[in-house]
Design a protein around this motif. Structure first.
Motif, PDB file in Angstrom:
ATOM      1  N   LYS A   1       0.837  -1.197   0.000  1.00  0.00           N
ATOM      2  CA  LYS A   1       0.000   0.000   0.000  1.00  0.00           C
ATOM      3  C   LYS A   1       0.877   1.254   0.000  1.00  0.00           C
ATOM      4  O   LYS A   1       0.605   2.216  -0.739  1.00  0.00           O
ATOM      5  N   LEU A   2       1.957   1.247   0.788  1.00  0.00           N
ATOM      6  CA  LEU A   2       2.854   2.403   0.841  1.00  0.00           C
ATOM      7  C   LEU A   2       3.570   2.603  -0.498  1.00  0.00           C
ATOM      8  O   LEU A   2       3.757   3.744  -0.946  1.00  0.00           O
ATOM      9  N   LYS A   3       3.963   1.512  -1.157  1.00  0.00           N
ATOM     10  CA  LYS A   3       4.587   1.620  -2.487  1.00  0.00           C
ATOM     11  C   LYS A   3       3.608   2.230  -3.493  1.00  0.00           C
ATOM     12  O   LYS A   3       3.983   3.062  -4.330  1.00  0.00           O
ATOM     13  N   GLN A   4       2.339   1.824  -3.384  1.00  0.00           N
ATOM     14  CA  GLN A   4       1.317   2.386  -4.268  1.00  0.00           C
ATOM     15  C   GLN A   4       1.193   3.893  -4.045  1.00  0.00           C
ATOM     16  O   GLN A   4       1.120   4.674  -5.002  1.00  0.00           O
ATOM     17  N   TRP A   5       1.183   4.325  -2.784  1.00  0.00           N
ATOM     18  CA  TRP A   5       1.075   5.743  -2.471  1.00  0.00           C
ATOM     19  C   TRP A   5       2.302   6.519  -2.960  1.00  0.00           C
ATOM     20  O   TRP A   5       2.187   7.680  -3.344  1.00  0.00           O
ATOM     21  N   MET A   6       3.484   5.878  -2.934  1.00  0.00           N
ATOM     22  CA  MET A   6       4.678   6.527  -3.483  1.00  0.00           C
ATOM     23  C   MET A   6       4.490   6.800  -4.976  1.00  0.00           C
ATOM     24  O   MET A   6       4.770   7.904  -5.473  1.00  0.00           O
ATOM     25  N   LYS A   7       4.029   5.786  -5.683  1.00  0.00           N
ATOM     26  CA  LYS A   7       3.861   5.912  -7.132  1.00  0.00           C
ATOM     27  C   LYS A   7       2.796   6.936  -7.498  1.00  0.00           C
ATOM     28  O   LYS A   7       2.873   7.590  -8.536  1.00  0.00           O
ATOM     29  N   GLU A   8       1.786   7.083  -6.622  1.00  0.00           N
ATOM     30  CA  GLU A   8       0.695   8.020  -6.890  1.00  0.00           C
ATOM     31  C   GLU A   8       1.005   9.430  -6.391  1.00  0.00           C
ATOM     32  O   GLU A   8       0.201  10.349  -6.588  1.00  0.00           O
ATOM     33  N   GLY A   9       2.155   9.608  -5.705  1.00  0.00           N
ATOM     34  CA  GLY A   9       2.545  10.921  -5.222  1.00  0.00           C
ATOM     35  C   GLY A   9       1.962  11.315  -3.888  1.00  0.00           C
ATOM     36  O   GLY A   9       2.036  12.483  -3.482  1.00  0.00           O
ATOM     37  N   HIS A  10       1.394  10.344  -3.157  1.00  0.00           N
ATOM     38  CA  HIS A  10       0.857  10.636  -1.828  1.00  0.00           C
ATOM     39  C   HIS A  10       1.946  10.569  -0.759  1.00  0.00           C
ATOM     40  O   HIS A  10       1.817  11.192   0.297  1.00  0.00           O
ATOM     41  N   LEU A  11       3.002   9.792  -1.018  1.00  0.00           N
ATOM     42  CA  LEU A  11       4.103   9.648  -0.074  1.00  0.00           C
ATOM     43  C   LEU A  11       5.358  10.241  -0.721  1.00  0.00           C
ATOM     44  O   LEU A  11       5.875   9.690  -1.692  1.00  0.00           O
TER      45      LEU A  11
ATOM     46  N   LEU B   1       3.364  11.993   4.202  1.00  0.00           N
ATOM     47  CA  LEU B   1       2.270  11.163   3.719  1.00  0.00           C
ATOM     48  C   LEU B   1       0.982  11.961   3.799  1.00  0.00           C
ATOM     49  O   LEU B   1       0.587  12.424   4.879  1.00  0.00           O
ATOM     50  N   ASP B   2       0.320  12.152   2.675  1.00  0.00           N
ATOM     51  CA  ASP B   2      -0.931  12.906   2.609  1.00  0.00           C
ATOM     52  C   ASP B   2      -1.894  12.105   1.746  1.00  0.00           C
ATOM     53  O   ASP B   2      -1.724  12.018   0.525  1.00  0.00           O
ATOM     54  N   VAL B   3      -2.891  11.504   2.364  1.00  0.00           N
ATOM     55  CA  VAL B   3      -3.729  10.564   1.631  1.00  0.00           C
ATOM     56  C   VAL B   3      -5.123  10.516   2.240  1.00  0.00           C
ATOM     57  O   VAL B   3      -5.323  10.801   3.426  1.00  0.00           O
TER      58      VAL B   3
END
Length: 350
Positions: free
Chosen positions: A67-77, A98-100
């Motif tokens: 989930k954290l890797k996904q947020w990195m790719k989406e620019g949330h992390l 982290l902003d999600v």
């Protein structure tokens, strides 16, 4: 009625906890609303050379690495305000942000099940769990659990891992549990857990006569054959239980135990190991042990008590927002109190 009180007095020099070990949550600076999550974490030299996805999973362990890797790719992390790849190697001085928007973290359904809430505010709930209530839904217990009840009482808990629960007690053990109502509180309780500043006391009744208090320091792991049981076995996880004798009967002893670690079935396993299993424990005691010459009243009480005589009676913690030291107490369950009264009248010590 359940009693609850707060105290500004210092905790004992040695604190005890039931929660499983977790990463320290130092350096968190968070601002959380019900559905929006904004977190920051300042790295230091201890993270030098590690992959950023691994570091993020250690820092924010309530979310999976994927989930954290996904947020990195989406620019949330972000790392120092920039998007980086999960394989990025840390230099040891980065600021993670982290902003999600939080998503539902549990598939369990809310159910209108009454809760005995000892204390509640915007950050935590302290609950006195009744005998017979399973904490987490699972195979054979999809409904009627404490999680189902929490989801009904506080719907936003669906956004938290395990609906905000940070520890658990067995189905047939009664007593106190603390539940986080936001991620900030979960991080704080995890930090307290790592530093062993969550204070818990259990009341229990065991077979036989224990002469004095002591400490049981024996490793615990799952039984290699009977997967329902845990046992004191080589290669197990460290487990330490401190205990004091509170009341002696002819054939039984009432004990208070404080846990330095929080392994599955720890109290039940440790006292079985020293030859004093818990009265009523149907997993670790093959049959009800009725002493010779037992009165009919006590015989009926012993045979009718079909669960381990164990109650989580006290819980101490530091409030995650105010920093106040808080202590809560819950009286014995009715069946436990009745058992003690019969032992006092029918099994008095000589």
């Amino acid at each position: 009625m359940t009693s609850a009180q707060t105290s500004n007095s210092e905790f004992p020099e040695t604190d005890f906890n039931l929660l499983e070990d977790s990463e320290d949550a130092d350096n968190h600076n968070s601002g959380i609303t019900a559905t929006r999550l904004s977190l920051q974490f300042q790295l230091d030299d201890s993270f030098l050379g590690q992959r950023i996805d691994q570091v993020a999973a250690m820092v924010w362990k309530d979310f999976s690495r994927e989930k954290l890797k996904q947020w990195m790719k989406e620019g949330h992390l972000l790392v120092n305000g920039n998007i980086v790849k999960p394989k990025y190697k840390c230099e040891g001085n980065e600021l993670l942000s982290l902003d999600v928007e939080l998503q539902v973290q549990t598939a369990a359904q809310p159910e209108n099940i009454p809760l005995n809430i000892v204390y509640e505010d915007d950050d935590i709930m302290v609950i006195n769990k009744p005998v017979g209530m399973v904490v987490h839904p699972g195979a054979g217990n999809p409904n009627g659990t404490l999680v189902n009840a929490i989801l009904y009482h506080f719907p936003k808990s669906s956004e938290l891992a395990r609906a905000g629960l940070v520890h658990r007690i067995d189905k047939d053990t009664s007593g106190l549990l603390v539940v986080a109502k936001n991620l900030e509180a979960q991080f704080s309780l995890s930090k307290q857990l790592a530093k062993k500043s969550v204070y818990r006391i259990y009341d229990l009744i065991v077979y036989g006569n224990i002469i004095a208090g002591g400490t049981i320091d024996e490793p615990i792991k799952r039984h290699p054959v009977d997967r329902i049981k845990m046992g004191v076995l080589p290669g197990g996880r460290d487990a330490v239980t401190h205990y004091n004798v509170k009341e002696r009967f002819q054939n039984f002893t009432r004990v208070q135990a404080q846990l330095e670690t929080g392994r599955t079935h720890q109290i039940r396993v440790h006292f079985t190991y020293i030859g004093h299993p818990l009265l009523g424990d149907q997993v670790y005691v093959s049959r009800v042990r009725v002493p010779a010459g037992t009165s009919e009243t006590l015989n009926d009480q012993l045979r009718g008590f079909r669960r381990q005589a164990l109650h989580a009676s006290k819980l101490g913690l530091v409030h995650p927002r105010t920093g106040e030291e808080m202590m809560f107490e819950a009286p014995w369950a009715e069946d436990f109190a009745a058992l003690v009264e019969v032992l006092r009248s029918e099994n008095q010590a000589y």
